[in-house]
Scaffold this active site. Structure first.
Site, PDB file in Angstrom:
ATOM      1  N   ASP A  70       5.603   4.727   1.427  1.00 15.08           N
ATOM      2  CA  ASP A  70       6.289   4.396   0.175  1.00 15.08           C
ATOM      3  C   ASP A  70       5.441   3.354  -0.545  1.00 15.08           C
ATOM      4  OD1 ASP A  70       7.982   3.905  -1.907  1.00 15.08           O
ATOM      5  OD2 ASP A  70       9.662   3.195  -0.702  1.00 15.08           O
ATOM      6  N   LYS A  71       4.463   3.809  -1.307  1.00 17.54           N
ATOM      7  CA  LYS A  71       3.470   2.917  -1.890  1.00 17.54           C
ATOM      8  C   LYS A  71       4.018   2.045  -3.007  1.00 17.54           C
ATOM      9  CE  LYS A  71      -0.545   5.771  -0.730  1.00 17.54           C
ATOM     10  NZ  LYS A  71      -1.280   4.728   0.004  1.00 17.54           N
ATOM     11  N   THR A  91       0.250   0.116   0.298  1.00 18.65           N
ATOM     12  CA  THR A  91      -0.387  -1.094  -0.194  1.00 18.65           C
ATOM     13  C   THR A  91      -0.311  -1.145  -1.727  1.00 18.65           C
ATOM     14  OG1 THR A  91      -1.878  -1.192   1.697  1.00 18.65           O
ATOM     15  CG2 THR A  91      -2.572  -2.359  -0.286  1.00 18.65           C
ATOM     16  N   ASN A 116      -6.766  10.623   5.590  1.00 14.71           N
ATOM     17  CA  ASN A 116      -6.438  10.321   4.193  1.00 14.71           C
ATOM     18  C   ASN A 116      -7.507   9.425   3.587  1.00 14.71           C
ATOM     19  OD1 ASN A 116      -5.374   7.525   3.094  1.00 14.71           O
ATOM     20  ND2 ASN A 116      -4.837   7.597   5.285  1.00 14.71           N
ATOM     21  N   ARG A 117      -7.746   9.634   2.312  1.00 17.70           N
ATOM     22  CA  ARG A 117      -8.606   8.749   1.537  1.00 17.70           C
ATOM     23  C   ARG A 117      -7.918   8.461   0.196  1.00 17.70           C
ATOM     24  NH1 ARG A 117     -12.035  13.515   1.994  1.00 17.70           N
ATOM     25  NH2 ARG A 117     -11.926  14.821   0.112  1.00 17.70           N
ATOM     26  N   GLY A 119      -6.931   5.669  -1.305  1.00 23.73           N
ATOM     27  CA  GLY A 119      -7.567   4.670  -2.158  1.00 23.73           C
ATOM     28  C   GLY A 119      -6.611   3.734  -2.882  1.00 23.73           C
ATOM     29  N   THR A 186     -11.200   1.935   0.355  1.00 23.71           N
ATOM     30  CA  THR A 186     -11.635   1.143  -0.795  1.00 23.71           C
ATOM     31  C   THR A 186     -13.014   0.590  -0.466  1.00 23.71           C
ATOM     32  OG1 THR A 186      -9.379   0.526  -1.450  1.00 23.71           O
ATOM     33  CG2 THR A 186     -11.165  -0.906  -2.203  1.00 23.71           C
ATOM     34  N   LYS A 221      -3.259  -6.944   8.925  1.00 22.91           N
ATOM     35  CA  LYS A 221      -3.432  -5.599   9.479  1.00 22.91           C
ATOM     36  C   LYS A 221      -4.911  -5.370   9.729  1.00 22.91           C
ATOM     37  CE  LYS A 221      -1.755  -0.886   9.071  1.00 22.91           C
ATOM     38  NZ  LYS A 221      -0.812   0.007   8.366  1.00 22.91           N
ATOM     39  N   THR A 249      -2.699  -0.821  14.722  1.00 20.06           N
ATOM     40  CA  THR A 249      -3.880  -0.909  13.887  1.00 20.06           C
ATOM     41  C   THR A 249      -3.749   0.008  12.678  1.00 20.06           C
ATOM     42  OG1 THR A 249      -4.987   0.908  15.032  1.00 20.06           O
ATOM     43  CG2 THR A 249      -5.393  -1.302  15.902  1.00 20.06           C
ATOM     44  N   GLY A 302      -0.543   6.500  16.377  1.00 19.77           N
ATOM     45  CA  GLY A 302      -0.378   7.573  17.346  1.00 19.77           C
ATOM     46  C   GLY A 302       0.937   7.596  18.082  1.00 19.77           C
TER      47      GLY A 302
END
Length: 342
Positions: A70-71, A91, A116-117, A119, A186, A221, A249, A302
């Site tokens: 939920d960005k 984020t 995922n990328r 960004g 990023t 994080k 992580t 995981g």
């Protein structure tokens, strides 16, 4: 039920499916007269003995939703009704940004993983702050974490100002903060995990934090790709800056021992899901043992079963978070974990 619809979901682009599902969940929660009751009755966790108090916050259960799902803080209430003990949003960055070009999320079903990328695609901290203010006015009991980052165009030398902007604007509407310097999506961001720039950011945030009457917990994080020497630096930084704890992580850039085909593996971005489970647990165990459990750790990476969550806690995690396991196993995973932890 989820096992019946999952094959259908997995036929479509994962990012499109994500927004389709969460928007329908919100609609069902907000509009349909009995929607909220049905969701809570089906998934909410009402089990005694699950409460935890960690870094001064009371959690109704130790299973949270990781950042990235939920960005923009749009779905906090309906996601909480699925049984999560806390929701981490973001984020978020000071200014809105579109993120990387699509497609930017990929399933690896043979590995029960995602790449995922994204960004840091988000609508900016002002939009999030307003939405969370409305959530907190209605539901002050929902524990919300704010995961904060920097805009892609902000040079690393000025990054701390982006983190400070997000911190100040979210201070009154979140229960804890997470400093994200570990996303691989990023350019240059992970350079901020190095000792001196990281201390500068955390010390600046702590100075601002303690200018308030009731400071908020700040967590860091970290990536699973850090060496033991770098993890030793993290332990030292936590002690020096007196932040509240660590989330271990984030996603990994490693592609070792995957079963998926080469085309899937070659996609750029952070890998999450089952392949990161062991390394995430190793990092938790190392931090807990080397620090003599000096600070709380939230374990993520995981977790696809109750046994995976218990493994994280046995390694030293006080709380756990789900993301990829939630996608592969469905919302019933939350309750299965909670039942196993009683």
């Amino acid at each position: 039920m989820y096992r019946l619809v999952k094959p259908l979901f997995f036929k479509f682009d994962p990012e499109n499916v994500h927004y389709f599902v969460v928007k329908r969940l919100k609609w069902f929660n907000d509009i349909f007269p009995l929607g909220k009751t049905i969701i809570r009755g089906s998934f909410d966790v009402n089990i005694k003995g699950l409460e935890r108090e960690v870094f001064g916050i009371k959690f109704k259960n130790p299973v949270g939703l990781a950042a990235g799902f939920d960005k923009n803080g749009e779905y906090v209430e309906p996601l909480s009704n699925l049984g999560f003990g806390f929701i981490e949003v973001g984020t978020v960055t000071p200014m809105p940004q579109p993120g990387n070009d699509k497609p930017r999320m990929f399933r690896l079903p043979n590995d029960e993983a995602l790449i995922n990328r994204m960004g840091f695609n988000n609508k900016g901290v002002d939009v999030m702050a307003e939405r969370l203010r409305m959530v907190k006015d209605k539901h002050p009991d929902i524990v919300v974490g704010g995961n904060i980052g920097k805009n892609k165009t902000t040079p690393n030398g000025e990054a701390l100002y982006d983190y400070l902007i997000c911190f100040k604007k979210l201070f009154d509407v979140v229960d804890y903060f997470v400093v994200n310097v570990s996303s691989p999506n990023t350019p240059g961001l992970r350079e901020l995990q190095e000792k001196e720039p990281l201390k500068n950011i955390l010390n600046a945030l702590q100075t601002e934090n303690h200018s308030n009457a009731l400071p908020k917990p700040i967590l860091l994080k970290i990536a699973p790709d850090l060496t033991n020497s770098q993890l030793d630096d993290i332990i030292e930084i936590v002690a020096e800056t007196k932040i509240a704890g660590i989330i271990a992580t984030n996603t990994t850039i490693s592609r070792e021992d995957l079963l998926s085909d080469e085309k899937e593996i070659a996609e750029a971005g952070g890998l999450s899901g089952k392949p990161v489970k062991s390394r995430s647990t190793e990092v938790i165990k190392y931090l807990a043992e080397k620090s003599n459990r000096a600070f709380p750790i939230i374990g993520v990476g995981g977790i696809h079963s109750a046994a995976d969550a218990k493994e994280k806690m046995a390694a030293g995690a006080s709380l756990v978070q789900l993301y990829t396991g939630f996608i592969y196993e469905g919302p019933g995973l939350i309750k299965r974990i909670c039942k196993a932890l009683v």
